[in-house]
Design an enzyme around this catalytic site. Structure first.
Site, PDB file in Angstrom:
ATOM      1  N   ALA A 110       0.892  -1.174   0.000  1.00 20.67           N
ATOM      2  CA  ALA A 110       0.000   0.000   0.000  1.00 20.67           C
ATOM      3  C   ALA A 110       0.925   1.217   0.000  1.00 20.67           C
ATOM      4  CB  ALA A 110      -0.903  -0.032   1.232  1.00 20.67           C
ATOM      5  N   ALA A 112       1.430   4.308  -2.019  1.00 17.33           N
ATOM      6  CA  ALA A 112       1.367   5.734  -2.362  1.00 17.33           C
ATOM      7  C   ALA A 112       1.183   6.593  -1.114  1.00 17.33           C
ATOM      8  CB  ALA A 112       0.191   5.987  -3.313  1.00 17.33           C
ATOM      9  N   GLU A 134      -0.090   0.114  -5.469  1.00 16.65           N
ATOM     10  CA  GLU A 134      -1.108   1.034  -4.968  1.00 16.65           C
ATOM     11  C   GLU A 134      -2.400   0.762  -5.720  1.00 16.65           C
ATOM     12  OE1 GLU A 134      -1.603   3.382  -2.533  1.00 16.65           O
ATOM     13  OE2 GLU A 134      -3.567   3.556  -3.458  1.00 16.65           O
ATOM     14  N   ARG A 139      -3.330   7.740  -7.301  1.00 16.34           N
ATOM     15  CA  ARG A 139      -2.285   7.743  -6.263  1.00 16.34           C
ATOM     16  C   ARG A 139      -1.058   6.953  -6.726  1.00 16.34           C
ATOM     17  NH1 ARG A 139      -3.320   9.275  -1.105  1.00 16.34           N
ATOM     18  NH2 ARG A 139      -2.115   7.592  -0.160  1.00 16.34           N
ATOM     19  N   CYS A 232      -1.032   4.596  11.131  1.00 22.92           N
ATOM     20  CA  CYS A 232      -0.810   5.856  11.847  1.00 22.92           C
ATOM     21  C   CYS A 232      -2.038   6.156  12.705  1.00 22.92           C
ATOM     22  CB  CYS A 232      -0.500   6.993  10.882  1.00 22.92           C
ATOM     23  SG  CYS A 232      -1.809   7.307   9.700  1.00 22.92           S
TER      24      CYS A 232
HETATM   25  N1  SAM Z   1       2.973   3.762   2.522  1.00 21.77           N
HETATM   26  C1  SAM Z   1       2.526   5.051   2.057  1.00 21.77           C
HETATM   27  C2  SAM Z   1       3.629   6.064   2.271  1.00 21.77           C
HETATM   28  O1  SAM Z   1       4.479   5.853   3.128  1.00 21.77           O
HETATM   29  O2  SAM Z   1       3.665   7.061   1.545  1.00 21.77           O
HETATM   30  C3  SAM Z   1       1.259   5.469   2.713  1.00 21.77           C
HETATM   31  C4  SAM Z   1       0.158   4.451   2.537  1.00 21.77           C
HETATM   32  S1  SAM Z   1      -1.413   4.951   3.124  1.00 21.77           S
HETATM   33  C5  SAM Z   1      -1.277   4.842   4.814  1.00 21.77           C
HETATM   34  C6  SAM Z   1      -2.391   3.572   2.708  1.00 21.77           C
HETATM   35  C7  SAM Z   1      -2.598   3.319   1.228  1.00 21.77           C
HETATM   36  O3  SAM Z   1      -3.390   2.135   1.077  1.00 21.77           O
HETATM   37  C8  SAM Z   1      -3.335   4.414   0.498  1.00 21.77           C
HETATM   38  O4  SAM Z   1      -2.544   4.893  -0.566  1.00 21.77           O
HETATM   39  C9  SAM Z   1      -4.593   3.731  -0.032  1.00 21.77           C
HETATM   40  O5  SAM Z   1      -4.941   4.177  -1.323  1.00 21.77           O
HETATM   41  C10 SAM Z   1      -4.189   2.286  -0.075  1.00 21.77           C
HETATM   42  N2  SAM Z   1      -5.345   1.331  -0.012  1.00 21.77           N
HETATM   43  C11 SAM Z   1      -6.625   1.618   0.199  1.00 21.77           C
HETATM   44  N3  SAM Z   1      -7.368   0.486   0.140  1.00 21.77           N
HETATM   45  C12 SAM Z   1      -6.545  -0.517  -0.123  1.00 21.77           C
HETATM   46  C13 SAM Z   1      -6.704  -1.909  -0.324  1.00 21.77           C
HETATM   47  N4  SAM Z   1      -7.918  -2.468  -0.231  1.00 21.77           N
HETATM   48  N5  SAM Z   1      -5.613  -2.636  -0.605  1.00 21.77           N
HETATM   49  C14 SAM Z   1      -4.404  -2.064  -0.675  1.00 21.77           C
HETATM   50  N6  SAM Z   1      -4.189  -0.746  -0.484  1.00 21.77           N
HETATM   51  C15 SAM Z   1      -5.238   0.008  -0.212  1.00 21.77           C
END
Ligand code: SAM
Length: 455
Positions: A110, A112, A134, A139, A232
């Site tokens: 995950a 982005a 992602e 994103r 977070c």
């Molecule tokens: N790791 C990133 C960084 O350090 O920049 C931040 C990640 S953010 C906390 C979580 C990410 O999970 C988002 O970009 C979101 O779009 C994605 N996400 C949302 N639903 C998801 C799913 N069902 N499976 C995988 N990723 C998902």
């Protein structure tokens, strides 16, 4: 500013007991600002000698530093040059716990906008394979832009559901990171709008979604490898609750013992009536250290039979020769990798990348250039891994040179020298390309990256 939801405060008071007043006071304070030096481009020592700001080390990340809000490093040319990534300080602990080694295969599930991907890449010294995935296409594109800006050579960006990746990489990753979408309670200070989205139901639905994502990990991680699950947020129904439920279904995983620095607290098995090993997870609390807060669990898979990885040795040697011949009149040091032609575009993929046909790949690796009718044009991405000494011709400016500001605005510049491709650099760090034709440096900075404001 939105005030904190009463139900959230009440819940935290119940969980934290005598620690609660300090926690509540910390949420009323200001957020911490951090930048992480991109050691793929510049060493910590060299950056600190160039830095216009007075930076303070972040204890849990040797490349991370606090800056003051008035410093505004996001507006500096060094940011454009990919010399650092602006990242919330406690988030900098996550890749440190993944602890990838150069040459390994790492999946960031995950990923982005790319804070942890770019950190993982720096820890690996650009060697090995990182698949940064992602699910949201827009994103994923921002993630690819950050990978390009920071000059990361060994990342493939995919836009897939986690489960589909397992068909291509069956139990082949040494490390997996799930930096999960969460209820974001650790963002309340930095982003007050997150307060309005809070509800008890949201934390529960985030926990269910996280568990679904974690369910894909056993199909992706090799025996003996480990994965990191991080959020977070503070809520135990995510965090300890999710780890506890995952462990109950997967007896071949256990919580790894990890070091905890000063101010870092253990996870709380008692909050979810979970197994004692949950106390080996870690919690970064805003009232205990200078950071917004994070939960991190390192989950190791027991040893077992490791599946073999496919090898593409034979094709590589042949492709590499073809690639050298088109680039060596521009570069004096040719980067290594597996050259792949997609249409007219030439990419350099991490050396052992398996066949990816059918996968939604947004960024197949380092973009080297484009074959035009009778010539080869170097790509912007390539300029981001280069230093002045890597190219045959360079125009190198100090960061306050007026010509640099003109280059960033997309203007052509008068220049003396032999015709051909020039790397435009700031203090030796490649920023983009220009082509000298009869005394005029034609600007090849991509239009979308041209700056309207002055640095
Ligand atoms: N790791 C990133 C960084 O350090 O920049 C931040 C990640 S953010 C906390 C979580 C990410 O999970 C988002 O970009 C979101 O779009 C994605 N996400 C949302 N639903 C998801 C799913 N069902 N499976 C995988 N990723 C998902």
């Amino acid at each position: 500013m939105l005030s904190l939801p009463q139900e959230f405060l009440h819940k935290m008071a119940g969980l934290l007991g005598e620690d609660y007043p300090a926690f509540a006071a910390s949420l009323a304070g200001t957020s911490c600002q951090g930048l992480r030096i991109n050691t793929l481009r510049v060493s910590v020592g060299d950056f600190l000698s160039l830095s216009p700001w007075d930076l303070t080390p972040i204890p849990w990340c040797s490349t991370g530093f606090y800056y003051r809000e008035s410093d505004r490093p996001g507006k500096h040319i060094y940011h454009f040059a990919g010399m650092y990534y602006i990242q919330e300080p406690s988030a900098m602990a996550v890749a440190e716990y993944v602890a990838p080694q150069p040459g390994e295969w790492v999946l960031d599930l995950a990923a982005a906008p790319g804070g942890k991907t770019t950190h993982l890449a720096a820890l690996m010294g650009g060697k090995g394979l990182i698949v940064a995935n992602e699910v949201h296409r827009g994103r994923a594109q921002v993630l690819a832009q950050n990978v390009e800006r920071l000059g990361i050579p060994n990342v493939i960006v995919t836009n897939e559901q986690p489960q589909r990746l397992a068909q291509y990489f069956p139990r082949q990753f040494d490390r997996v990171l799930v930096d999960a979408p969460c209820s974001g309670e650790g963002m309340f200070r930095k982003n007050p709008a997150a307060r309005g989205e809070w509800s008890p139901a949201h934390a529960f639905s985030c926990a269910e979604r996280q568990l679904r994502i974690l369910e894909s990990v056993p199909g992706l991680l090799r025996p003996g490898g480990w994965f990191v699950y991080s959020t977070c947020t503070f809520s135990p129904e995510e965090n300890e609750g999710v780890v506890s439920r995952f462990l109950a279904e997967h007896p071949d995983f256990y919580v790894e013992h990890v070091p905890r620095g000063s101010g870092v607290e253990p996870g709380r098995p008692d909050w979810v009536a979970g197994p004692e090993e949950l106390a080996r997870t870690v919690r970064f609390w805003p009232h205990r250290l200078a950071g917004e807060g994070h939960f991190i669990a390192v989950l190791r898979r027991r040893e077992g039979t490791e599946p073999r990885r496919p090898s593409s040795e034979a094709n590589r040697a042949k492709d590499y020769l073809d690639y050298r011949s088109v680039i060596e009149n521009i570069l004096s040091r040719v980067p290594q990798g597996r050259p792949v032609k997609v249409g007219h575009q030439l990419y350099l993929m991490p050396a052992d990348t398996p066949e990816l046909a059918g996968l939604k790949v947004i960024w197949p690796g380092l973009h080297v250039g484009t074959f035009k009718k009778d010539r080869f044009e170097p790509a912007h991405g390539l300029s981001r891994i280069l230093r002045a000494e890597d190219v045959r011709r360079v125009v190198d400016f100090p960061c306050d040179a007026p010509q640099l500001a003109r280059y960033l605005r997309g203007e052509a510049l008068p220049w003396d020298g032999p015709d051909g491709w020039y790397l435009v650099a700031v203090n030796g760090f490649g920023l983009g390309w220009a082509k000298l034709v009869k005394g005029v440096l034609k600007n090849h900075l991509p239009k979308g990256l041209r700056q309207t404001s002055q640095y």
